[in-house]
Design a protein around this motif. Structure first.
Motif, PDB file in Angstrom:
ATOM      1  N   THR A  75     -13.922 -25.449 -29.853  1.00 34.75           N
ATOM      2  CA  THR A  75     -14.899 -26.466 -30.266  1.00 34.75           C
ATOM      3  C   THR A  75     -14.572 -27.851 -29.738  1.00 34.75           C
ATOM      4  O   THR A  75     -15.408 -28.755 -29.819  1.00 34.75           O
ATOM      5  N   MET A  76     -13.371 -28.045 -29.216  1.00 40.17           N
ATOM      6  CA  MET A  76     -12.988 -29.364 -28.697  1.00 40.17           C
ATOM      7  C   MET A  76     -12.648 -29.318 -27.210  1.00 40.17           C
ATOM      8  O   MET A  76     -11.996 -30.235 -26.684  1.00 40.17           O
ATOM      9  N   ASN A  77     -13.104 -28.278 -26.523  1.00 39.95           N
ATOM     10  CA  ASN A  77     -12.852 -28.148 -25.093  1.00 39.95           C
ATOM     11  C   ASN A  77     -13.398 -29.364 -24.355  1.00 39.95           C
ATOM     12  O   ASN A  77     -14.614 -29.597 -24.303  1.00 39.95           O
ATOM     13  N   ALA A  78     -12.512 -30.156 -23.785  1.00 40.34           N
ATOM     14  CA  ALA A  78     -12.906 -31.416 -23.143  1.00 40.34           C
ATOM     15  C   ALA A  78     -13.674 -31.203 -21.843  1.00 40.34           C
ATOM     16  O   ALA A  78     -14.296 -32.145 -21.328  1.00 40.34           O
ATOM     17  N   TRP A  79     -13.634 -29.995 -21.286  1.00 34.36           N
ATOM     18  CA  TRP A  79     -14.352 -29.722 -20.047  1.00 34.36           C
ATOM     19  C   TRP A  79     -15.820 -29.368 -20.287  1.00 34.36           C
ATOM     20  O   TRP A  79     -16.638 -29.502 -19.377  1.00 34.36           O
ATOM     21  N   VAL A  80     -16.151 -28.886 -21.480  1.00 37.46           N
ATOM     22  CA  VAL A  80     -17.503 -28.384 -21.743  1.00 37.46           C
ATOM     23  C   VAL A  80     -18.597 -29.413 -21.469  1.00 37.46           C
ATOM     24  O   VAL A  80     -19.589 -29.097 -20.790  1.00 37.46           O
ATOM     25  N   PRO A  81     -18.514 -30.660 -21.967  1.00 38.64           N
ATOM     26  CA  PRO A  81     -19.598 -31.612 -21.699  1.00 38.64           C
ATOM     27  C   PRO A  81     -19.876 -31.825 -20.219  1.00 38.64           C
ATOM     28  O   PRO A  81     -21.002 -32.152 -19.829  1.00 38.64           O
ATOM     29  N   GLY A  82     -18.863 -31.608 -19.386  1.00 42.14           N
ATOM     30  CA  GLY A  82     -19.025 -31.835 -17.953  1.00 42.14           C
ATOM     31  C   GLY A  82     -19.875 -30.803 -17.249  1.00 42.14           C
ATOM     32  O   GLY A  82     -20.335 -31.051 -16.127  1.00 42.14           O
ATOM     33  N   SER A  90     -24.186 -24.500  -9.997  1.00 45.41           N
ATOM     34  CA  SER A  90     -23.284 -25.634  -9.733  1.00 45.41           C
ATOM     35  C   SER A  90     -21.829 -25.180  -9.796  1.00 45.41           C
ATOM     36  O   SER A  90     -21.432 -24.459 -10.705  1.00 45.41           O
ATOM     37  N   VAL A  91     -21.043 -25.613  -8.827  1.00 48.52           N
ATOM     38  CA  VAL A  91     -19.614 -25.307  -8.766  1.00 48.52           C
ATOM     39  C   VAL A  91     -18.852 -26.625  -8.937  1.00 48.52           C
ATOM     40  O   VAL A  91     -19.139 -27.598  -8.216  1.00 48.52           O
ATOM     41  N   MET A  92     -17.913 -26.681  -9.887  1.00 47.85           N
ATOM     42  CA  MET A  92     -17.248 -27.942 -10.227  1.00 47.85           C
ATOM     43  C   MET A  92     -15.751 -27.762 -10.392  1.00 47.85           C
ATOM     44  O   MET A  92     -15.299 -26.803 -11.026  1.00 47.85           O
ATOM     45  N   HIS A  93     -14.972 -28.687  -9.836  1.00 47.67           N
ATOM     46  CA  HIS A  93     -13.547 -28.762 -10.128  1.00 47.67           C
ATOM     47  C   HIS A  93     -13.357 -29.226 -11.572  1.00 47.67           C
ATOM     48  O   HIS A  93     -14.209 -29.917 -12.145  1.00 47.67           O
ATOM     49  N   GLY A 124     -14.830 -24.123 -12.138  1.00 47.15           N
ATOM     50  CA  GLY A 124     -15.696 -22.958 -12.314  1.00 47.15           C
ATOM     51  C   GLY A 124     -17.111 -23.239 -11.870  1.00 47.15           C
ATOM     52  O   GLY A 124     -17.375 -24.188 -11.132  1.00 47.15           O
ATOM     53  N   ALA A 125     -18.021 -22.386 -12.333  1.00 45.13           N
ATOM     54  CA  ALA A 125     -19.423 -22.487 -11.935  1.00 45.13           C
ATOM     55  C   ALA A 125     -20.326 -22.165 -13.107  1.00 45.13           C
ATOM     56  O   ALA A 125     -20.002 -21.317 -13.945  1.00 45.13           O
ATOM     57  N   ASP A 151      -8.250 -25.191  -3.997  1.00 47.91           N
ATOM     58  CA  ASP A 151      -9.341 -25.195  -3.019  1.00 47.91           C
ATOM     59  C   ASP A 151      -9.824 -23.784  -2.714  1.00 47.91           C
ATOM     60  O   ASP A 151     -11.039 -23.532  -2.616  1.00 47.91           O
ATOM     61  N   GLN A 152      -8.870 -22.844  -2.559  1.00 52.32           N
ATOM     62  CA  GLN A 152      -9.260 -21.471  -2.266  1.00 52.32           C
ATOM     63  C   GLN A 152      -9.963 -20.826  -3.464  1.00 52.32           C
ATOM     64  O   GLN A 152     -10.892 -20.038  -3.300  1.00 52.32           O
ATOM     65  N   TRP A 153      -9.507 -21.172  -4.667  1.00 50.07           N
ATOM     66  CA  TRP A 153     -10.169 -20.655  -5.867  1.00 50.07           C
ATOM     67  C   TRP A 153     -11.619 -21.117  -5.927  1.00 50.07           C
ATOM     68  O   TRP A 153     -12.530 -20.320  -6.168  1.00 50.07           O
ATOM     69  N   MET A 154     -11.858 -22.385  -5.676  1.00 51.57           N
ATOM     70  CA  MET A 154     -13.211 -22.913  -5.751  1.00 51.57           C
ATOM     71  C   MET A 154     -14.104 -22.314  -4.670  1.00 51.57           C
ATOM     72  O   MET A 154     -15.290 -22.048  -4.898  1.00 51.57           O
ATOM     73  N   ALA A 155     -13.556 -22.092  -3.484  1.00 48.02           N
ATOM     74  CA  ALA A 155     -14.340 -21.468  -2.413  1.00 48.02           C
ATOM     75  C   ALA A 155     -14.728 -20.038  -2.793  1.00 48.02           C
ATOM     76  O   ALA A 155     -15.850 -19.590  -2.527  1.00 48.02           O
ATOM     77  N   LEU A 156     -13.798 -19.316  -3.421  1.00 51.91           N
ATOM     78  CA  LEU A 156     -14.082 -17.946  -3.842  1.00 51.91           C
ATOM     79  C   LEU A 156     -15.156 -17.930  -4.924  1.00 51.91           C
ATOM     80  O   LEU A 156     -16.081 -17.097  -4.886  1.00 51.91           O
ATOM     81  N   VAL A 157     -15.070 -18.833  -5.885  1.00 49.08           N
ATOM     82  CA  VAL A 157     -16.074 -18.914  -6.950  1.00 49.08           C
ATOM     83  C   VAL A 157     -17.459 -19.133  -6.354  1.00 49.08           C
ATOM     84  O   VAL A 157     -18.436 -18.480  -6.745  1.00 49.08           O
ATOM     85  N   ALA A 158     -17.561 -20.042  -5.383  1.00 44.36           N
ATOM     86  CA  ALA A 158     -18.859 -20.324  -4.764  1.00 44.36           C
ATOM     87  C   ALA A 158     -19.434 -19.084  -4.100  1.00 44.36           C
ATOM     88  O   ALA A 158     -20.657 -18.856  -4.139  1.00 44.36           O
TER      89      ALA A 158
END
Length: 376
Positions: A75-82, A90-93, A124-125, A151-158
């Motif tokens: 409930t307090m995950n600071a990444w969620v609002p982003g 959308s793919v986001m660091h 994630g995405a 960087d490789q993780w984000m490319a794979l997610v995309a």
């Protein structure tokens, strides 16, 4: 971290197993965790109105961390609002979702992120976001591994996002029918139809509902070599292209389209995906399908769709014959094919087409096609 083409194929195979069996999403996350050298992977839904999470699946996290996240820290995950207001795909660091200087000042970071290996990297995405609920695929990377893995993780997610989106939409199509059945304890209207074909378009599997459609032949049918084709030449050409991609081991087989039962105007929502059952002891194993990459076609009758011909009559004051000609042109038929199908002269069809184009205020056939497709 490096994921080979073979590993990528394994991941997409698992994704489309999950399309027909949602329990396989855990297998996908486990493989993703393993093949990325330990990136901690997760998928979850976020209810926008209540700010609660559901359907959480993960791999690589300590069981106690998973429990505490589900019970309190989620409930307090600071990444969620982003990511809540981001568009699907959308793919986001992690840094884009919440800057590190803000993250480190939160209880979420100090009591959950840092004690679990300081996993502040990754990203994630957004798989889908319908303003009521978002769904995310993400991965957490330890601070010390950010430079070598992020960087490789984000490319794979995309690369994975389009396949995951299609698989989850198939999940939703099937799940919607299950909900309807549960509500009344009987089949409502028509069950979903599923067909699996090989690279030569030969039907390797059809459930009872799909086989009924094939036998009726109003939407699609088979030739003497058991090759599937649609009554619409345009859709048959699409199917040929997809089957050719399948034969060439192309992974980009996901598409969405509509098909029409020419007898009654019933509209079908259709979605395709690659299906590989190599390692699965499912109902397909008895049919000799394990080991064959297949193209899966999932079709649902659209109970809310209106007869296309009737809509064209109503919107543009066309006669039924003019509407049928306009619809057939939009489906890819030539005037000669329409004339042969209706057993009238080609001059009659040309006159009806000319009249329809005048009433629809278009001068080119491409404009007619665009207007038909945006109107029905």
């Amino acid at each position: 971290m490096s994921v080979s083409q073979t590993d990528f194929t394994r991941l997409t195979n698992l994704i489309f197993k999950a399309a027909v069996d949602p329990g396989k999403w855990q297998d996908f996350l486990d493989a993703l965790h393993q093949l990325t050298g330990g990136v901690r992977t997760h998928m979850f839904g976020q209810d926008v109105r209540s700010n609660t999470q559901s359907g959480i699946k993960s791999s690589g996290y300590d069981p106690e961390a998973v429990r505490s996240y589900a019970e309190y820290y989620g409930t307090m995950n600071a990444w969620v609002p982003g990511f809540m207001n981001r568009a699907a795909g959308s793919v986001m660091h992690a840094e884009e979702m919440c800057p590190v200087e803000d993250l480190v000042r939160t209880e979420f970071y100090n009591d959950w992120v840092r004690p679990n290996g300081d996993i502040l990297g990754g990203g994630g995405a957004v798989i889908f976001n319908d303003r009521r609920r978002s769904f995310l695929l993400g991965g957490n990377i330890r601070r010390r591994d950010i430079e070598t893995k992020q960087d490789q993780w984000m490319a794979l997610v995309a690369r994975l996002v389009p396949s995951i989106q299609h698989a989850i939409e198939i999940n939703q199509m099937i799940a919607a029918k299950v909900v309807e059945q549960t509500a009344v304890k009987v089949w409502l209207w028509h069950p979903p139809s599923v067909v699996a074909i090989d690279g030569q378009r030969r039907v390797r599997f059809a459930n009872e509902e799909a086989q009924t459609l094939i036998n009726e032949g109003a939407v699609f049918c088979c030739d003497l070599r058991e090759r599937l084709f649609f009554r619409s030449p345009r859709l048959t050409r699409l199917l040929e292209r997809l089957a050719d991609r399948l034969a060439r081991h192309d992974l980009t087989l996901e598409t969405t389209f509509r098909a029409v039962d020419r007898r009654n105007g019933q509209v079908f929502r259709c979605r395709t995906a690659r299906l590989a059952l190599r390692d699965d002891a499912t109902m397909f194993s008895d049919l000799g399908l394990i080991g064959r990459p297949l193209l899966m076609l999932c079709m649902m009758r659209d109970q809310h769709a209106t007869d296309a011909k009737g809509m064209l009559v109503e919107l543009f004051s066309l006669t039924p014959c003019e509407a049928e000609v306009a619809e057939s042109i939009a489906e890819g038929r030539s005037t000669r094919e329409i004339a042969e199908f209706r057993k009238v002269s080609i001059h009659t069809i040309r006159n009806q087409l000319k009249s329809a184009m005048s009433k629809m205020d278009v001068v080119r056939r491409t404009e007619l096609v665009r207007k038909v497709l945006t109107s029905i």
